[in-house]
Design an enzyme around this catalytic site. Structure first.
Site, mmCIF file in Angstrom:
data_model
loop_
_atom_site.group_PDB
_atom_site.id
_atom_site.type_symbol
_atom_site.label_atom_id
_atom_site.label_comp_id
_atom_site.label_asym_id
_atom_site.label_seq_id
_atom_site.Cartn_x
_atom_site.Cartn_y
_atom_site.Cartn_z
ATOM 1 N N TYR A 23 0.656 -1.084 0.027
ATOM 2 C CA TYR A 23 -0.024 0.684 0.097
ATOM 3 C C TYR A 23 0.786 1.239 0.019
ATOM 4 O O TYR A 23 0.355 1.732 0.684
ATOM 5 C CB TYR A 23 -0.818 -0.270 1.100
ATOM 6 C CG TYR A 23 -1.692 -0.903 0.836
ATOM 7 C CD1 TYR A 23 -3.216 -0.753 0.216
ATOM 8 C CD2 TYR A 23 -1.555 -2.212 1.553
ATOM 9 C CE1 TYR A 23 -4.286 -1.772 0.398
ATOM 10 C CE2 TYR A 23 -3.101 -3.505 1.698
ATOM 11 C CZ TYR A 23 -4.312 -3.018 0.957
ATOM 12 O OH TYR A 23 -4.898 -3.534 0.417
ATOM 13 N N TYR A 151 -12.058 -7.994 6.602
ATOM 14 C CA TYR A 151 -10.836 -7.733 6.098
ATOM 15 C C TYR A 151 -10.325 -9.534 5.758
ATOM 16 O O TYR A 151 -10.259 -10.234 6.190
ATOM 17 C CB TYR A 151 -9.460 -6.915 6.645
ATOM 18 C CG TYR A 151 -8.346 -6.914 5.648
ATOM 19 C CD1 TYR A 151 -8.263 -6.632 4.599
ATOM 20 C CD2 TYR A 151 -7.692 -8.141 6.354
ATOM 21 C CE1 TYR A 151 -7.079 -6.533 3.570
ATOM 22 C CE2 TYR A 151 -6.532 -8.826 4.793
ATOM 23 C CZ TYR A 151 -5.968 -7.693 3.774
ATOM 24 O OH TYR A 151 -5.213 -7.926 3.062
ATOM 25 N N ASP A 252 -12.811 -16.832 8.919
ATOM 26 C CA ASP A 252 -11.041 -16.710 8.464
ATOM 27 C C ASP A 252 -10.530 -16.905 9.580
ATOM 28 O O ASP A 252 -10.393 -15.706 10.281
ATOM 29 C CB ASP A 252 -11.836 -15.066 7.471
ATOM 30 C CG ASP A 252 -10.284 -14.913 7.346
ATOM 31 O OD1 ASP A 252 -9.349 -15.609 7.816
ATOM 32 O OD2 ASP A 252 -10.517 -13.898 6.454
ATOM 33 N N LYS A 281 -1.121 -16.530 7.969
ATOM 34 C CA LYS A 281 -0.255 -15.941 9.491
ATOM 35 C C LYS A 281 0.709 -16.492 9.821
ATOM 36 O O LYS A 281 1.730 -17.089 9.839
ATOM 37 C CB LYS A 281 -1.245 -14.880 9.507
ATOM 38 C CG LYS A 281 -1.183 -14.008 8.918
ATOM 39 C CD LYS A 281 -2.160 -12.527 9.606
ATOM 40 C CE LYS A 281 -2.060 -11.290 8.366
ATOM 41 N NZ LYS A 281 -3.235 -11.567 7.684
HETATM 42 C C1 LIG Z 1 -3.843 -10.909 6.567
HETATM 43 C C2 LIG Z 1 -5.465 -11.758 6.475
HETATM 44 C C3 LIG Z 1 -5.754 -11.911 5.906
HETATM 45 C C4 LIG Z 1 -5.066 -12.488 4.055
HETATM 46 O O1 LIG Z 1 -3.544 -13.347 3.568
HETATM 47 P P1 LIG Z 1 -2.577 -12.814 3.461
HETATM 48 O O2 LIG Z 1 -1.303 -13.609 3.343
HETATM 49 O O3 LIG Z 1 -1.597 -11.271 3.163
HETATM 50 O O4 LIG Z 1 -2.908 -12.834 1.760
HETATM 51 C C5 LIG Z 1 -6.957 -12.558 5.334
HETATM 52 N N1 LIG Z 1 -7.286 -12.618 6.097
HETATM 53 C C6 LIG Z 1 -7.270 -12.235 7.315
HETATM 54 C C7 LIG Z 1 -8.527 -11.898 8.478
HETATM 55 C C8 LIG Z 1 -6.492 -11.373 8.170
HETATM 56 O O5 LIG Z 1 -6.205 -10.826 8.981
#
Ligand SMILES: *Cc1c(COP(=O)(O)O)cnc(C)c1O
Length: 432
Positions: A23, A151, A252, A281
């Site tokens: 970004y 997100y 997620d 992550k």
């Molecule tokens: C960081 C994140 C993503 C995206 O993961 P990337 O490895 O950056 O593609 C998706 N969902 C959540 C909740 C996140 O924190």
């Protein structure tokens, strides 16, 4: 800064001219700091300074940098093979990792799809949900329900379920699928669901279920879209309505997974099992990029008996053995210690040291949950200005907008955490 060598200065110059950072503008690149080494909770910068990493490199480095056991696991796997294709081949690191994930995630999630990043694991989850509904003869159920302030990543399907305002929907209008958004949950953590949240859930399901494949959310903690915490009861109602209306629930947990919120997975605060779970992550302890999408046996069966006869996805670097081997070691490291006590101690200390910030005129709210501390300010910070202040104070903290937040490595010692928190307060006090 004067201690940077001419060679490093040249490198930084090259970086400014040629390399995109997340970004950022290539017209007016914001300053970046060069890391030359990292160990434990410390990043060493090119000028020799060591700073405490409050971000765990965006949630991922839970055991700290240069961990002897993770290094060892990486070296052992390197000496065998670092990658092989996953089409028609398999290997012990993937099998061992899948075993562990099936074992520790909520019961019933026992079909594992490995991919290379969080965003891709979300794409995979969305494709699974759509293929599932299609396979059941419900092609009209192809849209997604999602939460405002959510997100889920930066690829197109993931972007389509991110908050429509902060998630660039205007910019990419015409290229993004239009999804169905619910208000961000208002029911606070540790309360039962409030009437307005319940009404929004029930009305949206009643109105849209016939066109919805899945409801995607970040359980308990909405991360990059606002660092907001909400009620576990909300999740129980979401689960109930998904069952009632044949909508799949996608959790997620890319940010919340692996203990960060005080439960191994945030869904467990509500004792619910999602139909599909996204992980990423911290999966490899921050060593390599790796993600996984887990689902239930009956969903995998339905998808596999669809017209296509299989699930339509297969990345080149699927289940990368090096990443899987490190992930296994990272999970063993996490689970063989009293991680819950550790997260609880971090939470207690975060509350103790960050609470005083709520008295500052710059601060709107302080909130802490598990190993996450958030200070919401009244005004957005100027990153250009404050980033060097944090480094000068000996810490690596990267705010966005009005949010100054930390989620340190779990190995952080009490004295280091105290310094981290105090430095943040010092910097905030310098703001106008
Ligand atoms: C960081 C994140 C993503 C995206 O993961 P990337 O490895 O950056 O593609 C998706 N969902 C959540 C909740 C996140 O924190």
């Amino acid at each position: 800064m004067s201690l940077i060598s001419p060679f490093q200065e040249q490198s930084l110059q090259f970086d400014r001219q040629h390399i995109w950072h997340p970004y950022t503008s290539m017209n007016q690149p914001s300053p970046v700091f060069m890391v030359t080494d990292a160990e434990g909770v410390y990043l060493e910068l090119a000028d020799g300074r060591k700073v405490i990493d409050g971000m765990a490199s965006w949630w991922s480095v839970i055991h700290g940098y240069k961990h002897p056991r993770l290094n060892q696991a990486a070296k052992q796997q390197l000496d065998r093979f670092s990658h092989v294709m996953f089409g028609g081949l398999t290997h012990q690191p993937a099998i061992e990792l899948a075993k562990r994930l099936v074992d520790i995630t909520p019961d019933g999630l026992d079909r594992v799809f490995f991919s290379d990043s969080g965003s891709v694991s979300v794409e995979v989850a969305i494709k699974m949900a759509i293929q599932y509904q299609q396979s059941l003869g419900r092609p009209e159920k192809h849209r997604l329900m999602s939460l405002r302030r959510g997100y889920h990543g930066d690829t197109f399907a993931a972007m389509s379920v991110c908050d429509p305002v902060t998630g660039m929907h205007q910019l990419f209008k015409g290229n993004l699928s239009e999804q169905i958004f619910l208000p961000a949950p208002q029911s606070p953590w540790q309360t039962t669901i409030c009437q307005s949240d319940l009404t929004a859930l029930e009305e949206t399901f009643a109105k849209h279920h016939h066109e919805v494949a899945a409801f995607i959310l970040e359980p308990i903690v909405q991360g990059a879209g606002g660092m907001r915490f909400y009620s576990a009861d909300y999740l129980r109602h979401a689960r109930r309505l998904c069952d009632q209306y044949d909508v799949l629930l996608i959790a997620d947990e890319i940010a919340t997974g692996f203990g960060r919120t005080g439960a191994l997975f945030a869904c467990q605060h509500a004792q619910i099992t999602p139909d599909i779970l996204c992980l990423g992550k911290a999966l490899t302890g921050g060593y390599l990029t790796l993600a996984a999408t887990l689902t239930q046996a009956h969903i995998a069966e339905v998808i596999s008996s669809s017209g296509a006869g299989c699930f339509m996805h297969g990345p080149t670097f699927m289940a990368n053995p090096l990443a899987c081997a490190i992930a296994c070691e990272s999970l063993d490291l996490l689970l063989e210690q009293d991680w819950q006590a550790k997260i609880h101690a971090i939470e207690t200390q975060l509350k103790h040291h960050l609470e005083p910030a709520s008295q500052l005129p710059q601060v709107a709210e302080v909130r802490c949950l598990g190993a996450i501390g958030v200070i919401e300010l009244h005004h957005p910070v100027n990153l250009h200005q404050v980033q060097p202040w944090f480094v000068d104070a000996g810490v690596w903290v990267r705010p966005f907008g009005k949010l100054v937040y930390i989620m340190p490595p779990y190995i952080i010692q009490p004295a280091e955490l105290k310094l981290l928190c105090e430095s943040i307060l010092t910097v905030i006090q310098r703001l106008d």
